[in-house]
Design a protein around this motif. Structure first.
Motif: not given
Length: 644
Positions: A209-226
Motif C-alpha cells: 500500500f505504501r507504494l502509492f504516492p498519495w497513500s496517506d490521503e487515501i487512509l484519511q479519506g476512508m477514516l472520514g467515516c464512522d
C-alpha cells in the motif's frame, strides 16, 4: 455473475440509507431517435442487497448513470412496470445522478481506478501505473461526488425530518476520498448523518500500500467515516496496520478500532453473501445444458481479468492430463470468460494469451471424440449458468487475488443434486477464508493444483455430500440479507445484543511499548535515559579514552534546554566522573548504576551502604586502593562499582 430477482426479508433500520457508489443501481440508455431515457438493470450483490433497503426506507442513491446527461437536472425515468429486478421500486425522486466530463471520467476511472488501484490493491504492484494527472482527476471526481452527496443529504433532511439520522454509505475504491468532504460540509451546514465506507476488493498489506504516492490521503479519506467495512478479517488488519504505520494513529487490533481526528473509527469484517434462495430456485427450474452424464465437467466462471488466474488454471489442467492420463476422454474443462475492458491493451493481450494456451492444450490432447477444454468467451444467461453450476462435477475458483468471489457461493447454492460436485478454491480469494470444507488450491503451484483437481474428481460420494452440505448450510445462513443486517448492526442502527467495544479505551501501561513517546500526553515530559560507554561514546581500551563527540554533545545540549525533555545519563562510572566526561549542566547524572544521583539543581542522592556490608567494604577499599583503579563489589542485592 447474473441478473437476479430476490425477495428480501425485512431489515430493521433506524434512519434512511443514502448510498453513494460509482454507478447507479441501473444504467440509463438513450434512444437515438427520440432522445428519451430508459433504465437497464444492473447485476451485482450490492444492488441486490441494498436497493430494497433504500426503497423501503425512502432513501437515496447517488451515482453515475452510465452515460453523459445533458445536465444533472435531466429527469431520470421511472422503472418499467414489467421490471422484476431489485431496483424496480426505486423512484426517480430517490436517484441523484452525478454528471461528469468524459475526459475527466476516463482519467479517473480507467486511469487511477483501473490502472492503479485495481492492480495495487490486488497485490500486483508491477502492473500498477502512478500518474499525478490521474490522481488529480480522481480527487476532482471524489469532490464532485461529495458535493452531490451533500445535496442528497439536504434533500433527505427536507423531506424526511422525522425519519431518524440518515446513514451515508460510500462504496468501493472509486470513492475513497469522498467521505472527508462530505463530513466537512455536513458539519458546516449542520446536517446530521452517520457515515460508512465499504471496500469490495482486497485491502493490501502495508509494504504494498505504501507504494502509492498519495497513500496517506487515501487512509484519511476512508477514516472520514464512522465505520470502514471489508470482506474479511485480513483486510481489516491490513487497513489498521496501515493507519498506524502511515499516519501514526493509535489503534486497537483486538477490537479493530482506529483513533483519528479525535474520533474512534470502527473497522469491521462484513463478508457479502448472495441471494441464496434465488439461486436454489434457478437450479431447480433450469433446463439441462450438459447433454451427457458420462463426461465429468470441471467448471470455471470468471471475468477475463489478470487477477483471476486463468493462465495458471489452464496450465494446472494440462498438468492433470499429463500426470493422470486416465482422465483423458472422461473429463473436460468448461471455462467461461466474460469479456472485460476490451479497450485496454493488457486485457486484449490476456485474451490472446488465453486463446493461444487453449489452442495449444486442445491441439496436444484432442481426439476424434473428445476435446479437453471447451472455452466460451461471452456472457452466459442466468438460467444456463445455474444449470452449469448444478451439473458440474468440480468448480474451480482459483484467482491469484480476489476480494470475495461470489461464483464460489453461487456454485454451492446450485448444488441440489443427490451427489453434489466439489468446490476447489484459492486461499487468495476472500471466500476461501470461510469456505473451509472446499478443497484449498494455491494457483501459483501448478503441479499441486493438478493434484487438488485430481482429488476433487476422485473424491468419494460420502465425502462430497458431507462437505457440500456444510457449505450450503453456511451460505444459506450467511446470505445477502444477513450481510445487510450485519452492516446495520455494525452501524448500531438495529436492536441487537451487545456488539463489543466500539470506542478506544484510555491508554494503559500495556500501550507504552508501542506508543511511549507519541501518546504520554502534553502535560508530561519525555524522559530520555542514556548510557555513556557504548551508547553516547564508543567503547575504548581505557575509560578516559571514551570521548563524547562534538555532534553528540551538541544534541544533548539542545535537548537539555528543551522544556518538555528530561535527560539523564546513567553509568557504571562514578557520578562525578560521568559528569566530567559529558560536561553539560542542567541534566541528571546517575553513577554506579544509580547508587549515586546528581540532580540538575545540585542536590545529590547516595544510596546508603547496607549495615551488614559496611565493615567488609571499608576493609576491601583500604586493602586494594593502592593496587587497583576500579573495583566491583558483589552482594546479594546487586553489585557496586567504584572508580578509585
Amino acid at each position: 455473475m447474473c441478473d437476479i430477482t430476490v425477495t428480501h426479508a425485512e431489515t430493521p433500520c433506524k434512519g434512511s440509507l443514502i448510498v453513494v457508489s460509482n454507478r447507479l443501481p441501473f444504467v440509463l440508455v438513450r434512444n437515438e431517435e427520440t432522445q428519451s431515457l430508459s433504465r437497464k438493470a444492473s447485476a451485482g450483490g450490492l444492488v441486490t442487497a441494498v436497493a430494497p433497503v433504500v426503497i423501503r426506507g425512502n432513501g437515496l442513491w447517488v451515482g453515475w448513470p452510465g452515460i453523459q446527461l445533458t445536465s444533472e437536472e435531466e429527469p431520470i425515468p421511472e422503472s418499467d412496470p414489467s421490471d422484476q429486478t431489485p431496483t424496480a421500486g426505486l423512484k426517480s425522486s430517490q436517484v441523484v445522478s452525478v454528471n461528469l466530463d468524459p475526459k475527466i471520467f476516463d482519467s479517473y476511472y480507467n486511469g487511477c481506478c483501473n490502472k492503479t488501484f485495481w492492480p495495487l490493491f490486488h497485490s500486483m504492484p508491477g502492473r500498477a501505473t502512478f500518474s499525478s494527472d490521474h490522481w488529480k482527476n480522481y480527487v476532482t471526481v471524489n469532490k464532485h461526488f461529495a458535493k452531490r452527496t451533500i445535496e442528497a443529504l439536504e434533500k433527505h433532511h427536507k423531506n424526511n425530518k422525522s425519519n431518524g439520522t440518515p446513514i451515508v454509505w460510500i462504496h468501493d475504491y472509486h470513492l475513497m476520498l469522498a467521505s472527508n468532504w462530505v463530513r466537512e460540509q455536513a458539519e458546516e451546514r449542520k446536517l446530521e448523518c452517520r457515515m460508512a465506507f465499504f471496500l469490495h476488493i482486497p485491502f493490501p498489506p502495508w509494504d504494498i500500500f505504501r507504494l502509492f504516492p498519495w497513500s496517506d490521503e487515501i487512509l484519511q479519506g476512508m477514516l472520514g467515516c464512522d465505520m470502514v467495512g471489508f470482506h474479511i478479517q485480513d483486510y481489516c488488519l491490513n487497513f489498521v496496520d496501515c493507519c498506524q504505520r502511515n499516519l501514526g494513529c493509535r489503534v486497537d487490533r483486538n477490537n479493530l478500532l482506529v483513533e483519528h481526528g479525535g474520533r474512534t473509527v470502527r473497522v469491521r469484517p462484513l463478508p457479502i453473501g448472495i441471494p441464496y434462495d434465488r439461486f436454489v430456485h434457478l437450479a431447480e427450474t433450469a433446463e439441462k445444458v450438459l447433454k451427457t452424464s458420462k463426461m465429468k465437467i470441471v467448471l470455471g466462471v470468471d471475468r477475463l481479468d489478470y487477477t483471476k488466474g486463468l493462465v495458471n488454471r489452464l496450465q494446472a489442467f494440462e498438468s492433470l492430463l499429463v500426470k493422470y492420463p486416465e482422465h483423458r476422454g472422461k473429463v473436460s474443462l468448461l471455462q467461461i470468460s466474460v469479456p472485460s475492458r476490451t479497450d485496454v491493451k493488457e486485457y486484449r493481450e490476456l485474451k490472446e494469451e488465453v486463446d493461444q494456451l487453449v489452442g495449444r492444450i486442445n491441439g496436444r490432447f484432442t481426439t476424434a471424440n473428445w476435446a479437453p477444454i471447451r472455452y466460451i468467451y461471452d456472457y452466459v444467461g442466468q438460467a444456463e449458468l445455474a444449470a452449469l453450476y448444478r451439473d458440474a462435477a468440480v468448480c474451480l475458483v482459483t484467482p491469484l487475488r480476489d476480494g470475495m468471489n461470489l461464483v464460489a457461493k453461487e456454485f454451492v447454492a446450485c448444488q441440489i443434486n443427490k451427489v453434489p460436485g466439489v468446490l476447489v478454491i484459492s486461499p487468495f480469494a476472500g471466500a476461501g477464508e470461510m469456505m473451509h470444507e472446499a478443497l484449498q488450491c494455491n494457483p501459483y503451484e501448478i503441479d499441486d493444483a493438478a493434484e487438488v483437481i485430481h482429488r476433487a474428481l476422485t473424491m468419494p460420494e460420502d465425502e462430497r455430500i458431507l462437505r457440500m452440505s456444510r457449505l450450503r448450510s453456511r451460505e444459506q445462513e450467511c446470505d445477502v440479507n444477513h450481510w445487510m443486517r450485519t452492516f446495520m448492526k455494525a452501524m448500531g442502527t438495529v436492536e441487537f445484543d451487545d456488539i463489543g467495544t466500539t470506542t478506544m479505551q484510555p491508554v494503559s501501561i500495556d500501550d507504552f511499548d508501542d506508543y511511549l513517546l507519541k501518546y504520554i500526553g502534553y502535560n508530561h515530559k519525555v524522559a530520555i535515559l542514556l548510557d555513556y560507554d557504548g551508547t553516547l561514546a564508543p567503547i575504548a581500551p581505557h575509560p578516559d579514552l571514551a570521548i563524547l563527540s562534538p555532534e553528540t554533545k551538541n544534541i544533548l545540549y539542545k535537548l537539555s534546554n528543551h522544556s518538555d525533555v528530561y535527560v539523564a545519563i546513567i553509568s557504571g562510572r562514578s557520578v562525578d566522573n560521568v559528569k566530567k566526561m559529558v560536561g553539560i549542566e542542567g541534566i541528571t547524572y546517575a553513577g554506579n548504576h544509580g547508587l549515586e544521583i546528581l540532580h540538575p539543581d545540585g542536590s545529590k542522592f547516595v544510596h546508603p551502604m547496607p549495615i551488614e556490608y559496611e565493615h567488609k567494604v571499608s576493609y576491601l577499599l583500604k586493602a586494594l586502593q593502592d593496587s587497583v583503579s576500579f573495583l566491583t563489589i558483589f552482594s546479594r542485592r546487586g553489585f557496586y562499582e567504584f572508580y578509585i
